[in-house]
Design an enzyme around this catalytic site. Structure first.
Site, PDB file in Angstrom:
ATOM      1  N   HIS A 235      30.999 -65.067 -36.103  1.00 28.06           N
ATOM      2  CA  HIS A 235      31.396 -66.474 -36.165  1.00 28.06           C
ATOM      3  C   HIS A 235      31.215 -66.942 -37.606  1.00 28.06           C
ATOM      4  O   HIS A 235      30.142 -66.724 -38.203  1.00 28.06           O
ATOM      5  CB  HIS A 235      30.490 -67.347 -35.305  1.00 28.06           C
ATOM      6  CG  HIS A 235      30.584 -67.093 -33.838  1.00 28.06           C
ATOM      7  ND1 HIS A 235      31.253 -67.935 -32.981  1.00 28.06           N
ATOM      8  CD2 HIS A 235      30.066 -66.108 -33.056  1.00 28.06           C
ATOM      9  CE1 HIS A 235      31.138 -67.486 -31.744  1.00 28.06           C
ATOM     10  NE2 HIS A 235      30.428 -66.375 -31.755  1.00 28.06           N
TER      11      HIS A 235
ATOM     12  N   ASP B 175      38.476 -70.092 -33.708  1.00 30.00           N
ATOM     13  CA  ASP B 175      37.823 -70.098 -32.402  1.00 30.00           C
ATOM     14  C   ASP B 175      38.509 -71.167 -31.534  1.00 30.00           C
ATOM     15  O   ASP B 175      38.788 -72.269 -31.987  1.00 30.00           O
ATOM     16  CB  ASP B 175      36.324 -70.417 -32.559  1.00 30.00           C
ATOM     17  CG  ASP B 175      35.541 -70.128 -31.299  1.00 30.00           C
ATOM     18  OD1 ASP B 175      34.658 -69.249 -31.336  1.00 30.00           O
ATOM     19  OD2 ASP B 175      35.791 -70.789 -30.260  1.00 30.00           O
TER      20      ASP B 175
ATOM     21  N   HIS C  26      32.196 -59.574 -32.831  1.00 29.99           N
ATOM     22  CA  HIS C  26      32.804 -60.607 -33.684  1.00 29.99           C
ATOM     23  C   HIS C  26      31.736 -61.337 -34.474  1.00 29.99           C
ATOM     24  O   HIS C  26      30.587 -61.444 -34.052  1.00 29.99           O
ATOM     25  CB  HIS C  26      33.618 -61.613 -32.863  1.00 29.99           C
ATOM     26  CG  HIS C  26      32.874 -62.188 -31.695  1.00 29.99           C
ATOM     27  ND1 HIS C  26      32.730 -61.507 -30.511  1.00 29.99           N
ATOM     28  CD2 HIS C  26      32.234 -63.355 -31.532  1.00 29.99           C
ATOM     29  CE1 HIS C  26      32.027 -62.242 -29.669  1.00 29.99           C
ATOM     30  NE2 HIS C  26      31.694 -63.371 -30.266  1.00 29.99           N
TER      31      HIS C  26
ATOM     32  N   GLN D 143      26.200 -63.895 -26.122  1.00 31.48           N
ATOM     33  CA  GLN D 143      27.502 -63.224 -26.226  1.00 31.48           C
ATOM     34  C   GLN D 143      28.304 -63.462 -24.953  1.00 31.48           C
ATOM     35  O   GLN D 143      27.787 -63.272 -23.840  1.00 31.48           O
ATOM     36  CB  GLN D 143      27.335 -61.715 -26.456  1.00 31.48           C
ATOM     37  CG  GLN D 143      28.674 -61.027 -26.744  1.00 31.48           C
ATOM     38  CD  GLN D 143      28.547 -59.551 -27.106  1.00 31.48           C
ATOM     39  OE1 GLN D 143      27.491 -58.947 -26.938  1.00 31.48           O
ATOM     40  NE2 GLN D 143      29.640 -58.983 -27.594  1.00 31.48           N
TER      41      GLN D 143
END
Ligand code: 5GP
Ligand code: ZN
Length: 135
Positions: free
Chosen positions: A102, A31, A100, A94
């Site tokens: 995390h 990230d 996705h 979001q």
């Protein structure tokens, strides 16, 4: 591939990313703005906006890739725990509209805080909401 989707561009190699893992169905990478040391994202190669839309197989593959990555992070970084998080729609935080997961390593002394306080609910409240959900 969806136009103007930054995660589709990462899958296509058109945007750089610090990749961690790839398989036929998923790509995992760091990230850009980590919440903790080692915060990573797992995405399906196929574009889908969120949890409601993702294909069942892509969801399975993403979950399996997230667990593989979680174990690797635990092993390599020696974290004390892992949070797996998904956000569906802006109300749930979001910000990138390509599904996705995390993978967030947790450390005993990290700065993350529980973002809410559990609320009390009566048995009637719970039963009423459950009835609404069951339909
Ligand atoms: P969301 O808020 O949608 O659950 O999570 C989106 C995540 O993507 C955020 O944690 C954000 O830091 C990360 N992110 C946004 N743009 C990029 C990018 O271009 N590259 C990478 N590696 N991560 C990004
Ligand atoms: Zn996409």
């Amino acid at each position: 591939m969806a136009e103007d989707c930054i995660f589709c561009k990462i899958v296509a190699g058109e945007l750089p990313a610090e990749k961690l893992d790839e398989d036929e169905h998923t790509v995992s990478f760091m990230d850009l703005n980590p919440w903790t040391r080692g915060h990573a994202l797992v995405i399906p190669r196929n574009h889908s906006t969120n949890l409601y839309e993702i294909d069942d197989d892509d969801l399975r593959h993403s979950a399996v890739a997230a667990r593989r990555l979680a174990k690797r992070i635990k092993d390599r970084l020696g974290c004390d725990g892992i949070n797996l998080l998904n956000a569906a729609e802006p109300a749930a935080w979001q910000t990138v509209f390509h599904f996705h997961l995390h993978v967030i390593p947790r450390y005993e002394d990290d700065s993350l805080e529980v973002p809410t306080r559990p609320q009390e609910a009566s048995a009637e409240d719970l039963a009423g909401v459950a009835e609404e959900i069951r339909g």
